[in-house]
Design a protein around this motif. Structure first.
Motif, PDB file in Angstrom:
ATOM      1  N   PRO A  33       0.761  -1.062   0.151  1.00 11.73           N
ATOM      2  CA  PRO A  33       0.078   0.219   0.120  1.00 11.73           C
ATOM      3  C   PRO A  33       0.287   2.159   0.300  1.00 11.73           C
ATOM      4  CG  PRO A  33       0.595  -0.967   2.246  1.00 11.73           C
ATOM      5  CD  PRO A  33       1.461  -1.824   1.350  1.00 11.73           C
ATOM      6  N   GLY A  34       0.337   2.741  -0.524  1.00  8.99           N
ATOM      7  CA  GLY A  34       0.895   3.263  -1.080  1.00  8.99           C
ATOM      8  C   GLY A  34      -0.006   4.911  -0.304  1.00  8.99           C
ATOM      9  N   PHE A  35       0.165   5.872  -0.505  1.00  2.32           N
ATOM     10  CA  PHE A  35      -0.476   7.000  -0.114  1.00  2.32           C
ATOM     11  C   PHE A  35      -0.183   7.324  -2.016  1.00  2.32           C
ATOM     12  CE2 PHE A  35       0.832  12.112  -0.475  1.00  2.32           C
ATOM     13  CZ  PHE A  35      -0.524  11.899   0.102  1.00  2.32           C
ATOM     14  N   PRO A  36      -2.181   7.723  -1.781  1.00  2.00           N
ATOM     15  CA  PRO A  36      -2.664   7.585  -3.751  1.00  2.00           C
ATOM     16  C   PRO A  36      -2.191   8.772  -4.315  1.00  2.00           C
ATOM     17  CG  PRO A  36      -4.226   7.284  -2.135  1.00  2.00           C
ATOM     18  CD  PRO A  36      -3.014   7.498  -0.846  1.00  2.00           C
ATOM     19  N   TYR A  37      -1.990   9.710  -4.261  1.00  2.00           N
ATOM     20  CA  TYR A  37      -1.138  11.234  -4.529  1.00  2.00           C
ATOM     21  C   TYR A  37      -0.552  10.643  -5.304  1.00  2.00           C
ATOM     22  CZ  TYR A  37      -0.290  16.024  -5.842  1.00  2.00           C
ATOM     23  OH  TYR A  37      -0.371  16.604  -6.682  1.00  2.00           O
ATOM     24  N   TYR A  38       0.358   9.655  -5.339  1.00  2.00           N
ATOM     25  CA  TYR A  38       1.011   9.510  -6.838  1.00  2.00           C
ATOM     26  C   TYR A  38       0.803   8.762  -7.573  1.00  2.00           C
ATOM     27  CZ  TYR A  38       4.786  10.012  -3.334  1.00  2.00           C
ATOM     28  OH  TYR A  38       6.027  11.104  -2.326  1.00  2.00           O
ATOM     29  N   GLU A  39      -0.510   8.081  -7.791  1.00  2.00           N
ATOM     30  CA  GLU A  39      -0.510   7.819  -8.930  1.00  2.00           C
ATOM     31  C   GLU A  39      -1.921   8.640  -8.991  1.00  2.00           C
ATOM     32  OE1 GLU A  39      -0.758   5.884  -6.154  1.00  2.00           O
ATOM     33  OE2 GLU A  39      -0.799   3.612  -6.112  1.00  2.00           O
ATOM     34  N   ALA A  40      -2.242   9.748  -8.518  1.00  2.00           N
ATOM     35  CA  ALA A  40      -3.456  10.616  -9.723  1.00  2.00           C
ATOM     36  C   ALA A  40      -2.623  11.680  -9.758  1.00  2.00           C
ATOM     37  CB  ALA A  40      -3.805  12.117  -7.750  1.00  2.00           C
ATOM     38  N   ARG A  41      -1.264  11.684  -9.378  1.00  2.00           N
ATOM     39  CA  ARG A  41      -0.192  12.730 -10.273  1.00  2.00           C
ATOM     40  C   ARG A  41       0.524  11.399 -11.624  1.00  2.00           C
ATOM     41  NH1 ARG A  41      -0.820  17.698  -9.973  1.00  2.00           N
ATOM     42  NH2 ARG A  41       0.593  17.390 -12.011  1.00  2.00           N
ATOM     43  N   CYS A  42       1.019  10.519 -11.725  1.00  2.00           N
ATOM     44  CA  CYS A  42       0.860   9.964 -12.782  1.00  2.00           C
ATOM     45  C   CYS A  42       0.331   9.692 -13.657  1.00  2.00           C
ATOM     46  CB  CYS A  42       1.567   8.550 -12.437  1.00  2.00           C
ATOM     47  SG  CYS A  42       2.810   8.273 -11.153  1.00  2.00           S
ATOM     48  N   ARG A  43      -1.022   9.752 -13.093  1.00  2.00           N
ATOM     49  CA  ARG A  43      -1.948   9.726 -14.599  1.00  2.00           C
ATOM     50  C   ARG A  43      -2.193  10.909 -15.010  1.00  2.00           C
ATOM     51  NH1 ARG A  43      -5.277   6.282 -10.855  1.00  2.00           N
ATOM     52  NH2 ARG A  43      -5.935   3.908 -11.902  1.00  2.00           N
ATOM     53  N   TYR A  44      -2.112  12.010 -14.401  1.00  2.00           N
ATOM     54  CA  TYR A  44      -2.135  13.489 -14.579  1.00  2.00           C
ATOM     55  C   TYR A  44      -0.501  13.756 -16.008  1.00  2.00           C
ATOM     56  CZ  TYR A  44      -3.062  18.498 -14.630  1.00  2.00           C
ATOM     57  OH  TYR A  44      -3.178  19.629 -15.073  1.00  2.00           O
ATOM     58  N   SER A  45      -0.205  13.353 -15.733  1.00  2.00           N
ATOM     59  CA  SER A  45       0.914  13.079 -16.050  1.00  2.00           C
ATOM     60  C   SER A  45       1.683  12.123 -17.624  1.00  2.00           C
ATOM     61  CB  SER A  45       3.030  13.484 -15.050  1.00  2.00           C
ATOM     62  OG  SER A  45       2.407  14.286 -14.593  1.00  2.00           O
ATOM     63  N   HIS A  46       0.816  11.724 -17.312  1.00  2.00           N
ATOM     64  CA  HIS A  46      -0.113  10.289 -18.495  1.00  2.00           C
ATOM     65  C   HIS A  46       2.241   9.347 -18.319  1.00  2.00           C
ATOM     66  CE1 HIS A  46      -2.723  11.965 -20.856  1.00  2.00           C
ATOM     67  NE2 HIS A  46      -1.568  13.245 -20.280  1.00  2.00           N
ATOM     68  N   LEU A  47       2.073   9.015 -16.723  1.00  2.00           N
ATOM     69  CA  LEU A  47       3.453   8.363 -16.560  1.00  2.00           C
ATOM     70  C   LEU A  47       2.672   7.109 -15.867  1.00  2.00           C
ATOM     71  CD1 LEU A  47       6.845   8.209 -16.216  1.00  2.00           C
ATOM     72  CD2 LEU A  47       5.762   9.304 -13.775  1.00  2.00           C
ATOM     73  N   GLU A  48       3.111   6.096 -16.791  1.00  2.00           N
ATOM     74  CA  GLU A  48       2.974   4.359 -16.053  1.00  2.00           C
ATOM     75  C   GLU A  48       3.531   4.008 -14.965  1.00  2.00           C
ATOM     76  OE1 GLU A  48       3.647  -0.109 -17.256  1.00  2.00           O
ATOM     77  OE2 GLU A  48       4.410   1.747 -19.186  1.00  2.00           O
TER      78      GLU A  48
END
Length: 328
Positions: free
Chosen positions: A48-63
């Motif tokens: 598990p982890g801090f979900p803000y990382y996934e959100a920012r990755c999606r915003y930046s189109h970073l897999e």
């Protein structure tokens, strides 16, 4: 002032050029993920982890690809899985230490292995240390930057947690890179370029930072750690009295603990989200479903609340269990 403060725990000295001020730790995360994003690039995130990382990755189109933290090993990184997930397009891996949401604190030896794995894979480490020094167990806090000579480390942090001032929005992004790898690959220039077109922390907060870092008395920190340790101990032992949730290890840092939900002991509860919704409606107690941080049928509980409220909240969770316990 920030460079001097962080250098106290490092085997080398940071300069002001290594430190970039941000609007809290969240902007620091935004900056580094935006800088690393490029076509086909991927990044490795903890689960598990801090979900803000996934959100920012999606915003930046970073897999993003998830590696597991192992509850049976004190939530250590599954380094074999990290190696299996990485490929030629992997740019970095993220660790959060002290851990949100797990309440774990990585050992010196484990962090060194993380750095050695990153070096082997040719990637950098993003070390989220927003809860730095908020440790109260057997493992002391060790900054990932200690191993910056093994692999380049980007540290993100802020004054929000250790000084308990989250609304002040003063954070930092720091390059721990004694070998100048990040400069050679223009990462440092890209960070500067991004920050040149974004907002800065409030100037009067910046002006206060040197005194905050240099003149806060030790008894301020020790008092906070005493409160957190007592709350964590109470929370851990109270959880042991609630049969439907299990805590794999006593929290040693940050403000949270992850507990496993045993649905086989409950009647009419389908999953962790259902548990949390019904707990909120019936007992007015809010806990986070594990699926929100990547671990289905677990729960994240915070113990950083007033002692009587923590006690009452855990008693209400126990009452909720007794009401929904499966009849034998």
């Amino acid at each position: 002032a920030i460079a001097e403060y962080l250098s106290q725990d490092l085997p080398y000295k940071l300069s002001a050029d290594d430190v970039y001020l941000t609007l809290g730790c969240t902007q620091a995360i935004e900056v580094i993920l935006s800088v690393l994003a490029r076509p086909k690039a991927n990044i490795l995130l903890p689960r598990p982890g801090f979900p803000y990382y996934e959100a920012r990755c999606r915003y930046s189109h970073l897999e993003f690809r998830h590696f597991d933290l192992l509850p049976e090993k004190g939530w250590e990184v599954d380094l074999d899985q990290v190696e299996a997930l990485a490929d030629e397009n992997t740019v970095a891996m993220v660790i959060v230490n002290p851990g949100n949401p797990c309440g774990n604190v990585f050992t010196y030896q484990h962090l060194k292995k993380v750095a050695e794995t990153a070096r082997k894979l040719g990637i950098l480490v993003i070390a989220d240390e927003v809860y730095d020094h908020l440790t109260f167990g057997s493992n002391p806090f060790v900054p990932m930057g200690v191993f910056g000579s093994i692999a380049p480390v980007i540290t993100v942090g802020s004054i929000s947690k250790r000084w308990i001032v989250p609304g002040w929005r003063l954070g930092w992004l720091v390059t721990n890179d004694p070998n100048d790898i990040l400069k050679q690959h223009e990462i440092a220039n890209c960070i500067t370029g991004f920050l040149n077109i974004s907002s800065d922390p409030a100037t009067f907060i910046q002006g206060a930072v040197p005194q905050i870092l240099e003149k806060t008395n030790e008894d301020f920190f020790s008092k906070i750690l005493t409160i957190l340790k007592e709350a964590a101990d109470f929370c851990y032992h109270a959880i042991m009295e609630i049969p439907c949730i299990t805590c794999p290890s006593k929290p040693e840092g940050s403000m949270f603990v992850m507990v496993k939900l045993n649905l086989s002991l409950l009647e009419g509860i389908t999953d962790d989200v259902d548990f949390c919704v019904k707990l909120a409606k019936e007992e007015s107690v809010i806990v986070m479903p594990g699926v929100a941080v990547g671990l289905k049928n677990w729960l994240r509980i915070t113990f950083a609340i007033e002692p009587s409220s923590l006690k009452e909240g855990l008693e209400r969770i126990k009452a909720f269990y007794q009401r929904h316990a499966k009849k034998q």
